[in-house]
Scaffold this active site. Structure first.
Site, mmCIF file in Angstrom:
data_model
loop_
_atom_site.group_PDB
_atom_site.id
_atom_site.type_symbol
_atom_site.label_atom_id
_atom_site.label_comp_id
_atom_site.label_asym_id
_atom_site.label_seq_id
_atom_site.Cartn_x
_atom_site.Cartn_y
_atom_site.Cartn_z
ATOM 1 N N THR A 89 9.945 9.047 -9.684
ATOM 2 C CA THR A 89 9.238 7.964 -11.183
ATOM 3 C C THR A 89 10.363 6.830 -10.759
ATOM 4 O O THR A 89 10.517 5.175 -11.697
ATOM 5 C CB THR A 89 8.447 8.210 -12.119
ATOM 6 O OG1 THR A 89 9.283 9.589 -12.848
ATOM 7 C CG2 THR A 89 7.232 8.805 -12.161
ATOM 8 N N ILE A 111 -1.457 -4.120 5.463
ATOM 9 C CA ILE A 111 -2.150 -4.292 4.023
ATOM 10 C C ILE A 111 -3.024 -2.406 3.353
ATOM 11 O O ILE A 111 -3.215 -2.181 2.624
ATOM 12 C CB ILE A 111 -3.358 -5.383 4.336
ATOM 13 C CG1 ILE A 111 -4.272 -5.222 3.023
ATOM 14 C CG2 ILE A 111 -4.346 -4.272 5.233
ATOM 15 C CD1 ILE A 111 -3.426 -6.120 2.176
ATOM 16 N N GLU A 120 -2.646 -13.443 -0.328
ATOM 17 C CA GLU A 120 -2.976 -13.683 0.905
ATOM 18 C C GLU A 120 -3.395 -15.119 1.415
ATOM 19 O O GLU A 120 -3.977 -15.355 0.316
ATOM 20 C CB GLU A 120 -3.739 -13.388 1.904
ATOM 21 C CG GLU A 120 -3.529 -13.096 3.521
ATOM 22 C CD GLU A 120 -3.882 -12.023 4.210
ATOM 23 O OE1 GLU A 120 -5.090 -11.459 3.888
ATOM 24 O OE2 GLU A 120 -4.211 -12.679 5.279
ATOM 25 N N TYR A 121 -2.779 -15.886 2.289
ATOM 26 C CA TYR A 121 -2.746 -17.465 2.049
ATOM 27 C C TYR A 121 -4.218 -17.396 1.975
ATOM 28 O O TYR A 121 -5.295 -16.399 2.739
ATOM 29 C CB TYR A 121 -2.068 -17.940 2.979
ATOM 30 C CG TYR A 121 -2.200 -19.286 3.820
ATOM 31 C CD1 TYR A 121 -1.348 -20.373 3.361
ATOM 32 C CD2 TYR A 121 -2.475 -19.737 5.387
ATOM 33 C CE1 TYR A 121 -2.054 -21.344 4.194
ATOM 34 C CE2 TYR A 121 -3.720 -21.054 5.708
ATOM 35 C CZ TYR A 121 -2.587 -21.524 4.966
ATOM 36 O OH TYR A 121 -3.067 -23.065 5.447
ATOM 37 N N HIS A 222 9.799 2.700 -5.854
ATOM 38 C CA HIS A 222 9.498 4.194 -4.416
ATOM 39 C C HIS A 222 8.477 3.479 -3.242
ATOM 40 O O HIS A 222 8.714 4.142 -2.442
ATOM 41 C CB HIS A 222 8.700 4.779 -6.012
ATOM 42 C CG HIS A 222 7.826 6.054 -4.824
ATOM 43 N ND1 HIS A 222 8.520 7.378 -4.961
ATOM 44 C CD2 HIS A 222 6.329 6.348 -5.079
ATOM 45 C CE1 HIS A 222 7.688 7.952 -4.064
ATOM 46 N NE2 HIS A 222 6.731 6.883 -5.367
ATOM 47 N N ARG A 231 7.434 2.570 8.195
ATOM 48 C CA ARG A 231 7.045 1.173 8.911
ATOM 49 C C ARG A 231 8.653 0.717 9.703
ATOM 50 O O ARG A 231 8.574 0.302 10.429
ATOM 51 C CB ARG A 231 7.048 -0.142 8.419
ATOM 52 C CG ARG A 231 5.792 0.562 7.857
ATOM 53 C CD ARG A 231 4.182 0.153 8.990
ATOM 54 N NE ARG A 231 2.816 0.693 8.716
ATOM 55 C CZ ARG A 231 1.637 0.939 9.081
ATOM 56 N NH1 ARG A 231 2.123 1.254 10.177
ATOM 57 N NH2 ARG A 231 0.536 1.221 8.352
HETATM 58 C C1 LIG Z 1 2.573 5.364 12.769
HETATM 59 C C2 LIG Z 1 1.427 5.057 11.736
HETATM 60 C C3 LIG Z 1 -0.155 5.286 13.033
HETATM 61 C C4 LIG Z 1 -0.634 4.931 12.110
HETATM 62 N N1 LIG Z 1 -2.132 5.279 12.856
HETATM 63 C C5 LIG Z 1 -3.170 4.986 12.397
HETATM 64 C C6 LIG Z 1 -5.103 4.580 12.872
HETATM 65 O O1 LIG Z 1 -4.582 5.710 13.949
HETATM 66 N N2 LIG Z 1 -5.569 4.532 11.498
HETATM 67 C C7 LIG Z 1 -5.634 4.193 10.717
HETATM 68 O O2 LIG Z 1 -6.649 3.766 9.822
HETATM 69 N N3 LIG Z 1 -4.423 4.062 9.836
HETATM 70 C C8 LIG Z 1 -3.746 5.033 10.569
HETATM 71 N N4 LIG Z 1 -2.478 4.168 9.781
HETATM 72 C C9 LIG Z 1 -2.276 3.919 8.741
HETATM 73 C C10 LIG Z 1 -1.850 4.991 8.165
HETATM 74 O O3 LIG Z 1 -2.941 6.326 7.344
HETATM 75 C C11 LIG Z 1 -1.845 4.799 6.024
HETATM 76 O O4 LIG Z 1 -3.113 4.450 6.019
HETATM 77 C C12 LIG Z 1 -0.963 3.514 6.318
HETATM 78 O O5 LIG Z 1 0.174 4.362 6.693
HETATM 79 C C13 LIG Z 1 -0.649 3.386 4.397
HETATM 80 O O6 LIG Z 1 0.111 4.644 4.420
HETATM 81 P P1 LIG Z 1 -0.370 5.168 1.989
HETATM 82 O O7 LIG Z 1 -1.546 5.201 2.327
HETATM 83 O O8 LIG Z 1 0.473 6.263 2.524
HETATM 84 O O9 LIG Z 1 0.436 3.993 1.397
HETATM 85 P P2 LIG Z 1 0.147 3.748 -0.027
HETATM 86 O O10 LIG Z 1 -1.471 2.849 0.102
HETATM 87 O O11 LIG Z 1 0.720 2.813 -0.248
HETATM 88 O O12 LIG Z 1 0.021 4.824 -0.682
HETATM 89 C C14 LIG Z 1 1.108 5.442 -1.581
HETATM 90 C C15 LIG Z 1 0.336 6.902 -1.380
HETATM 91 O O13 LIG Z 1 -0.327 6.755 -2.361
HETATM 92 C C16 LIG Z 1 -1.055 7.670 -2.535
HETATM 93 N N5 LIG Z 1 -2.392 6.618 -2.051
HETATM 94 C C17 LIG Z 1 -2.718 5.464 -2.760
HETATM 95 N N6 LIG Z 1 -4.135 5.045 -2.268
HETATM 96 C C18 LIG Z 1 -4.444 6.623 -2.152
HETATM 97 C C19 LIG Z 1 -5.941 7.297 -2.977
HETATM 98 N N7 LIG Z 1 -6.710 6.389 -2.644
HETATM 99 N N8 LIG Z 1 -6.057 8.424 -2.964
HETATM 100 C C20 LIG Z 1 -4.749 9.084 -3.064
HETATM 101 N N9 LIG Z 1 -4.006 8.912 -3.029
HETATM 102 C C21 LIG Z 1 -3.791 7.726 -2.669
HETATM 103 C C22 LIG Z 1 -0.867 8.362 -1.670
HETATM 104 O O14 LIG Z 1 -0.090 9.760 -1.717
HETATM 105 C C23 LIG Z 1 0.100 6.813 -0.580
HETATM 106 O O15 LIG Z 1 0.821 8.208 0.367
HETATM 107 C C24 LIG Z 1 -0.986 4.853 10.583
HETATM 108 C C25 LIG Z 1 0.067 4.436 10.541
HETATM 109 C C26 LIG Z 1 0.941 4.523 10.603
HETATM 110 C C27 LIG Z 1 2.811 4.669 9.871
#
Ligand SMILES: Cc1cc2nc3c(=O)[nH]c(=O)nc-3n(C[C@H](O)[C@H](O)[C@H](O)COP(=O)(O)OP(=O)(O)OC[C@H]3O[C@@H](n4cnc5c(N)ncnc54)[C@H](O)[C@@H]3O)c2cc1C
Length: 310
Positions: A89, A111, A120-121, A222, A231
């Protein structure tokens, strides 16, 4: 990077104006502020605004009345402790806002990071630029045989030339059709009074995914680190990784102590499962462990081998 002279002048005018403030500022990031760093063939990323610095992380962690900072080494030590123990935090107290120009297929990956504010534009309101991402020849690779989400060897010879031609021609042709459907008067387009023209919100559906879009993207430190850890990772697609790498340079300028802790405990760190750790311990004790006797699957075993060899 295709910024017009007018856009460049706007950026420089904004850079020329300064404001006195009591808030924390970071000279190294001030130096970068507003300037676009080129990414891919027409894209860029630039910092528009930020709030806080390493001191703000420390200040929040100590819930201080003043700046809350002590010796640089003590503050860096606290930041490293917070990062190591995922006490996240205090990092949420800093914010940063970027302006990013990126191909639509990269934007679709980006996104997915929901913990950011995005604007977004609008292609309902404005006409998309005639700019397409065409990979550099060394990025034109075949499907990886070992990784379904990756690239293999670089294409060569006639096939490479043909793929390049298809990418260029398809994007250009679809854009021509887009402009024709819009039927609007512009610097390079004429209006045909005999046709109504299709609404911008509909005509855009014909564009290829390598067209560039733009957005403002604001997040806290964070969540920025979370984004960058996913990424900037070698498993991420090259076309989004290059943006993450450019943003890591900005991170280093903005919050050097946080950056270093991030590199040490997140970017350069690996997670070992309990079984993997057991293998490491057995090896350290001099045992000759094989995959069959390790309790690891073949894939886990090769991942562990790669980590230990790396
Ligand atoms: C190498 C790679 C391959 C990937 N391949 C695929 C794929 O094949 N198909 C696909 O669909 N996606 C794919 N993704 C996307 C991936 O599954 C995530 O959606 C993306 O990386 C965003 O991560 P995040 O949800 O942790 O991030 P954010 O959305 O920023 O969320 C950050 C954190 O907040 C929490 N959080 C946010 N929203 C919620 C919620 N609604 N419920 C619970 N917890 C939440 C979680 O702890 C999460 O880790 C890929 C990503 C990477 C890096």
């Amino acid at each position: 990077m295709s910024l017009t002279d007018e856009q460049l002048a706007e950026i420089e005018a904004q850079r020329a104006a300064t404001t006195e403030t009591r808030r924390a500022t970071v000279p190294a990031l001030e130096d970068m502020l507003y300037r676009a760093v080129p990414v891919l063939d027409h894209g860029f990323v630039r910092v528009i605004d930020y709030m806080g610095d390493d001191g703000a992380v420390v200040q929040a962690a100590r819930v201080s009345y003043g700046r809350g900072t002590r010796k640089v080494s003590e503050d860096a030590g606290l930041i490293r402790y917070l990062m190591r123990h995922r006490h996240s935090t205090p990092f949420e107290m800093c914010e940063i806002k970027f302006h990013v120009k990126l191909p639509i297929f990269v934007a679709r990956q980006w996104i997915r990071h929901r913990t950011a504010n995005v604007n977004e534009y609008s292609a309902r309101y404005s006409i998309m630029d005639r700019e397409f991402y065409i990979p550099a020849p060394e990025q034109l690779a075949a499907q990886s045989a070992s990784n379904r989400q990756g690239r293999g060897d670089v294409l060569a010879g006639e096939e490479a030339a043909e793929v390049m031609e298809l990418l260029r021609n398809d994007a250009a042709r679809n854009y021509e059709h887009y402009v024709w459907m819009l039927n609007e008067e512009g610097p390079d387009t004429a209006h045909d009074p005999g046709r109504d023209g299709l609404a911008r919100e509909l005509a855009r559906m014909n564009l290829t995914l390598n067209c560039y879009t733009q957005w403002y993207w604001k997040t806290d430190l964070h969540n920025l680190l979370h984004f960058l850890s996913l990424r900037a990772d070698p498993h991420a697609q090259y076309e989004i990784r290059v943006y993450a790498e450019a943003m890591i340079d900005m991170l280093r300028a903005w919050v050097p102590a946080t950056y270093q802790a991030f590199v040490d405990y997140r970017l350069g760190a690996v997670t070992l499962s309990a079984q993997m750790l057991a293998v490491v311990k057995r090896r350290l004790a001099g045992e000759d462990v094989t995959q069959a006797g390790s309790g690891l699957s073949k894939r886990e075993w090769s991942e562990l081998e790669a980590v230990l060899a790396g």
